[in-house]
Design a protein around this motif. Sequence first.
Motif, mmCIF file in Angstrom:
data_model
loop_
_atom_site.group_PDB
_atom_site.id
_atom_site.type_symbol
_atom_site.label_atom_id
_atom_site.label_comp_id
_atom_site.label_asym_id
_atom_site.label_seq_id
_atom_site.Cartn_x
_atom_site.Cartn_y
_atom_site.Cartn_z
ATOM 1 N N ASP A 201 0.935 -1.218 0.018
ATOM 2 C CA ASP A 201 -0.031 0.083 -0.005
ATOM 3 C C ASP A 201 0.795 1.372 -0.001
ATOM 4 O O ASP A 201 0.536 2.142 -0.665
ATOM 5 C CB ASP A 201 -0.791 0.046 1.388
ATOM 6 C CG ASP A 201 -1.936 -1.087 1.380
ATOM 7 O OD1 ASP A 201 -1.970 -1.712 0.164
ATOM 8 O OD2 ASP A 201 -2.803 -1.174 2.140
ATOM 9 N N ALA A 202 2.010 1.211 0.723
ATOM 10 C CA ALA A 202 2.572 2.365 0.702
ATOM 11 C C ALA A 202 3.314 2.665 -0.661
ATOM 12 O O ALA A 202 3.659 3.795 -1.129
ATOM 13 C CB ALA A 202 3.895 2.252 1.602
ATOM 14 N N LEU A 203 3.868 1.509 -1.494
ATOM 15 C CA LEU A 203 4.242 1.812 -2.664
ATOM 16 C C LEU A 203 3.394 2.394 -3.661
ATOM 17 O O LEU A 203 3.841 3.255 -4.613
ATOM 18 C CB LEU A 203 4.821 0.371 -3.355
ATOM 19 C CG LEU A 203 5.886 -0.126 -2.456
ATOM 20 C CD1 LEU A 203 6.671 -1.416 -3.370
ATOM 21 C CD2 LEU A 203 6.946 0.925 -2.141
ATOM 22 N N TRP A 204 1.988 2.024 -3.677
ATOM 23 C CA TRP A 204 1.017 2.654 -4.247
ATOM 24 C C TRP A 204 0.802 4.154 -4.107
ATOM 25 O O TRP A 204 0.658 4.826 -4.962
ATOM 26 C CB TRP A 204 -0.271 1.773 -4.018
ATOM 27 C CG TRP A 204 -0.746 0.514 -5.110
ATOM 28 C CD1 TRP A 204 -0.027 -0.661 -4.426
ATOM 29 C CD2 TRP A 204 -0.679 0.420 -6.483
ATOM 30 N NE1 TRP A 204 -0.301 -1.605 -5.546
ATOM 31 C CE2 TRP A 204 -0.534 -0.874 -6.524
ATOM 32 C CE3 TRP A 204 -1.180 1.431 -7.133
ATOM 33 C CZ2 TRP A 204 -0.823 -1.091 -8.044
ATOM 34 C CZ3 TRP A 204 -1.491 0.910 -8.732
ATOM 35 C CH2 TRP A 204 -1.248 -0.243 -8.981
ATOM 36 N N LEU A 205 1.099 4.406 -2.835
ATOM 37 C CA LEU A 205 1.012 5.721 -2.387
ATOM 38 C C LEU A 205 2.040 6.715 -3.015
ATOM 39 O O LEU A 205 2.067 7.809 -3.503
ATOM 40 C CB LEU A 205 0.947 5.970 -1.100
ATOM 41 C CG LEU A 205 -0.355 5.551 -0.043
ATOM 42 C CD1 LEU A 205 -0.106 5.595 1.411
ATOM 43 C CD2 LEU A 205 -1.365 6.243 -0.300
ATOM 44 N N LEU A 206 3.317 5.938 -2.956
ATOM 45 C CA LEU A 206 4.498 6.726 -3.483
ATOM 46 C C LEU A 206 4.206 6.836 -5.162
ATOM 47 O O LEU A 206 4.727 7.672 -5.712
ATOM 48 C CB LEU A 206 5.925 5.843 -3.071
ATOM 49 C CG LEU A 206 6.088 6.090 -1.708
ATOM 50 C CD1 LEU A 206 7.256 5.059 -1.594
ATOM 51 C CD2 LEU A 206 6.613 7.318 -1.276
ATOM 52 N N GLY A 207 3.850 5.583 -5.654
ATOM 53 C CA GLY A 207 3.591 5.716 -7.118
ATOM 54 C C GLY A 207 2.528 6.745 -7.600
ATOM 55 O O GLY A 207 2.786 7.608 -8.664
ATOM 56 N N ARG A 208 1.435 7.134 -6.958
ATOM 57 C CA ARG A 208 0.495 8.110 -7.216
ATOM 58 C C ARG A 208 1.229 9.171 -7.123
ATOM 59 O O ARG A 208 1.105 10.480 -7.724
ATOM 60 C CB ARG A 208 -0.726 7.765 -6.589
ATOM 61 C CG ARG A 208 -1.412 6.718 -7.175
ATOM 62 C CD ARG A 208 -3.020 6.806 -6.786
ATOM 63 N NE ARG A 208 -3.045 6.617 -5.088
ATOM 64 C CZ ARG A 208 -2.972 5.488 -4.640
ATOM 65 N NH1 ARG A 208 -2.872 4.242 -5.224
ATOM 66 N NH2 ARG A 208 -2.885 5.323 -3.297
ATOM 67 N N ALA A 209 2.012 9.530 -5.915
ATOM 68 C CA ALA A 209 2.631 10.940 -5.668
ATOM 69 C C ALA A 209 3.544 11.191 -6.512
ATOM 70 O O ALA A 209 3.827 12.371 -6.776
ATOM 71 C CB ALA A 209 2.994 10.825 -4.091
ATOM 72 N N LEU A 233 6.374 1.928 5.260
ATOM 73 C CA LEU A 233 5.146 1.577 5.800
ATOM 74 C C LEU A 233 3.979 2.624 5.419
ATOM 75 O O LEU A 233 4.139 3.477 4.974
ATOM 76 C CB LEU A 233 4.808 1.546 7.362
ATOM 77 C CG LEU A 233 6.005 0.496 7.942
ATOM 78 C CD1 LEU A 233 6.036 0.423 9.574
ATOM 79 C CD2 LEU A 233 5.763 -0.925 7.396
ATOM 80 N N ALA A 234 2.743 1.944 5.177
ATOM 81 C CA ALA A 234 1.677 2.697 4.460
ATOM 82 C C ALA A 234 1.425 3.968 5.436
ATOM 83 O O ALA A 234 1.197 5.188 5.062
ATOM 84 C CB ALA A 234 0.414 1.866 4.037
ATOM 85 N N ALA A 235 1.196 3.699 6.714
ATOM 86 C CA ALA A 235 0.963 4.659 7.663
ATOM 87 C C ALA A 235 1.927 5.759 7.724
ATOM 88 O O ALA A 235 1.579 7.070 7.778
ATOM 89 C CB ALA A 235 0.669 4.378 9.178
ATOM 90 N N ASP A 236 3.183 5.415 7.712
ATOM 91 C CA ASP A 236 4.277 6.556 7.659
ATOM 92 C C ASP A 236 4.167 7.203 6.415
ATOM 93 O O ASP A 236 4.594 8.396 6.197
ATOM 94 C CB ASP A 236 5.575 5.880 7.867
ATOM 95 C CG ASP A 236 5.739 5.142 9.195
ATOM 96 O OD1 ASP A 236 4.988 5.731 10.101
ATOM 97 O OD2 ASP A 236 6.741 4.159 9.365
ATOM 98 N N VAL A 237 4.075 6.674 5.300
ATOM 99 C CA VAL A 237 4.086 7.564 3.913
ATOM 100 C C VAL A 237 2.883 8.230 3.940
ATOM 101 O O VAL A 237 2.970 9.582 3.347
ATOM 102 C CB VAL A 237 3.954 6.185 2.605
ATOM 103 C CG1 VAL A 237 3.822 7.044 1.399
ATOM 104 C CG2 VAL A 237 5.447 5.341 2.901
ATOM 105 N N ARG A 238 1.708 7.606 4.593
ATOM 106 C CA ARG A 238 0.403 8.690 4.407
ATOM 107 C C ARG A 238 0.731 9.768 5.160
ATOM 108 O O ARG A 238 0.344 10.919 5.032
ATOM 109 C CB ARG A 238 -0.715 7.831 4.928
ATOM 110 C CG ARG A 238 -2.173 8.513 4.660
ATOM 111 C CD ARG A 238 -3.086 7.770 4.986
ATOM 112 N NE ARG A 238 -3.347 6.520 4.069
ATOM 113 C CZ ARG A 238 -2.942 5.218 4.339
ATOM 114 N NH1 ARG A 238 -2.981 4.976 5.571
ATOM 115 N NH2 ARG A 238 -3.463 4.448 3.536
ATOM 116 N N ALA A 239 1.370 9.895 6.392
ATOM 117 C CA ALA A 239 1.728 10.847 7.067
ATOM 118 C C ALA A 239 2.635 11.724 6.571
ATOM 119 O O ALA A 239 2.453 13.062 6.634
ATOM 120 C CB ALA A 239 2.188 10.431 8.646
ATOM 121 N N MET A 240 3.563 11.014 5.736
ATOM 122 C CA MET A 240 4.643 12.036 5.234
ATOM 123 C C MET A 240 4.201 12.729 4.105
ATOM 124 O O MET A 240 4.512 14.004 3.879
ATOM 125 C CB MET A 240 5.959 11.008 4.851
ATOM 126 C CG MET A 240 6.829 11.703 4.042
ATOM 127 S SD MET A 240 8.125 10.450 3.214
ATOM 128 C CE MET A 240 7.049 10.111 1.775
#
Length: 703
Positions: A201-209, A233-240
């Motif tokens: 999930d964290a990688l998908w957040l990074l890929g869209r960002a 981690l997804a929670a850390d990436v979302r917070a970042m």
Amino acid sequence: MSYQVLARKWRPRSFREMVGQTHVLKALINALDNQRLHHAYLFTGTRGVGKTTIARILAKCLNCETGVSSTPCGQCSVCREIDEGRFVDLIEVDAASRTKVEDTRELLDNVQYSPTRGRYKVYLIDEVHMLSSHSFNALLKTLEEPPPHVKFLLATTDPQKLPVTILSRCLQFSLKNMPPERVVEHLTHVLGAENVPFEEDALWLLGRAADGSMRDAMSLTDQAIAFGEGKVLAADVRAMLGTLDHGQVYGVLHALLEGDARALLEAVRHLAEQGPDWGGVLAEMLNVLHRVAIAQALPEAVDNGQGDRDRVLALAQALPAEDVQFYYQMGLIGRRDLPLAPDPRGGFEMVLLRMLAFRPADAEGAPRSPLKDLGISKATADSNPNPVAGAAVAAPVASIAPPPVAAPQPQTTPAPAPAPVVEAAPVAASAPVIESAPVPVEPQPEVAAVAEPLAPAVEPEPPVAEAPVDLPWDEPAAPVAAAPAPVEPAAPAPAPAPAPAPAPAVAVSAPAPVEAPAPVVAEAPAEDDDRDEEPPPAEDYYEVDMESYGYLESEAQQEASEPEPEPAAMPATGLAAEWLDLFPRLGLAGMTASIGANCTLVAVDGDNWHLHLDPGQSALFNPNQQRRLNDALNQFHGRTLTLQVTLQKPEQETPAQAAARKRAERQRQAEASIAADPYVLQMKQQFAAVVRDGTIEPLEAKA
């Protein structure tokens, strides 16, 4: 050893290590393998998609010690020096810092010299669109016919700023943005090789960002590793990144689906605790709605990159397709208007409340959860606890609330025939008198049984008119007289009442104060209801002639005119056809024109003319109109004629009937043209469009 960022450490060093850009790599590999090399290449695309990387790999392919090929060895001194950025025959120029024409001339002065070590001298000009117009002009001649040992590699993020003279001298390759799927795939490989724990999930957040840039994705990954202390981690990436938790977005959508305003505002309150960007929240909602629409069209096409595939499929089952499209469109408009709101949170709440208030109407067969009560006050129909009044409200017949009366009196004889008002207590002679004692609370079945013969004559809409209608009470109500019997809720309905009591179907109501003492008339029977669907025609005998003969008619005459003439029994021939040709040239107007248009010429004996006039025009015909018609004929022929007009139905076609026939033909042609129009057919096929009856009008045409 100093740390090297992932974007530089994992920069591809050969074509086979490249991610994406297959359309560019295929052309370059075939050109290198077949020795069909151009002297100038232009690479365009957004930041971080591989323009400079491909240029360096191409330079390595051209100067590798093993020979020119698409697979450089990577081990020779030339390949190592190019990878380390210190090869003397690869001249990298930053056009953003060397924009002057003097810099370009200094650069071109060395083009004529042979390469020092390599096979080709390669000029890599990055951000070439930053050069000045004079620099481009200085570069034109050399770029068109460079020495055989020189290759130009140009890279830019804005090819629109390049002169067409430069574009025409280069082979142009447009590099595409990296889709999130490709970015996630590459990050998975990189983090696995780096032994960095991560969540998909964290990688998908990074890929869209990353927004299509692989370099941005690698830089964000470096930041995420530092933020998560060696983990992604997804929670850390979302917070970042400051992105929103999808669980809260689904909470808002579920409250919207349930129609629960309280839960909706509560979800907004929880969102406000995180201080989000409300425009970003709307964007996340739109992303979810987009995936829901995809799930409704093609469920297997929904990816599980965010770990919410089951939620998306559940929403796709619960939300009708038209609701999804409506919410998406309203969210787009709300995101556009959000900067205009006095408060971002208030603007976001208004978008949600607008979605809640204007949700589409229920579609047949569409899944929908029932709306909860939003606390909106609803007007009650009747607060009187009288059970008889309640029965009158529930019965599917028209009800008339009478004015207050002194006391109920039994009626032994039928009321006078013209009186349509039923008092509070009178009943038929054979029916028992209603006492003041309580009546059972649920008399609806009995009333429905009594009113059953009148069911076809009652509209489903409430029959109470907006304002009292003044009707002569001494005029017999002929349409209502056809009813079998008046409705008496408390009576056992022994037998149909005699004809002298033609009162409309009513339900007896207990005495109660009313706003207006005037009685309210019930709706007309069903056979007259069609008049509301289509108003009577406003055209008459002579109005149709305006299209063919161009004369005008006063407003008063239009009101007194008759309906459109019926078609003639026989087509006009002989004298009747001559009258059709003569009448438009007489220059008649007003009632005289109407009379002439409804005449036909039946006999001519020298100067004696005989016309037949439709008896329907007798109200307009008088000696003055005959004199005017005679004067018009005298003036047209230049001699004195004697005119005789007889009130007799014309057997052949009159000018009015001819005009009506022509207009009907034009109307049929117009409707046929619309029905066969390809654009109309396409609209019907794609959007289920319909052509409303009575909306097609033919264009005015000369007769």
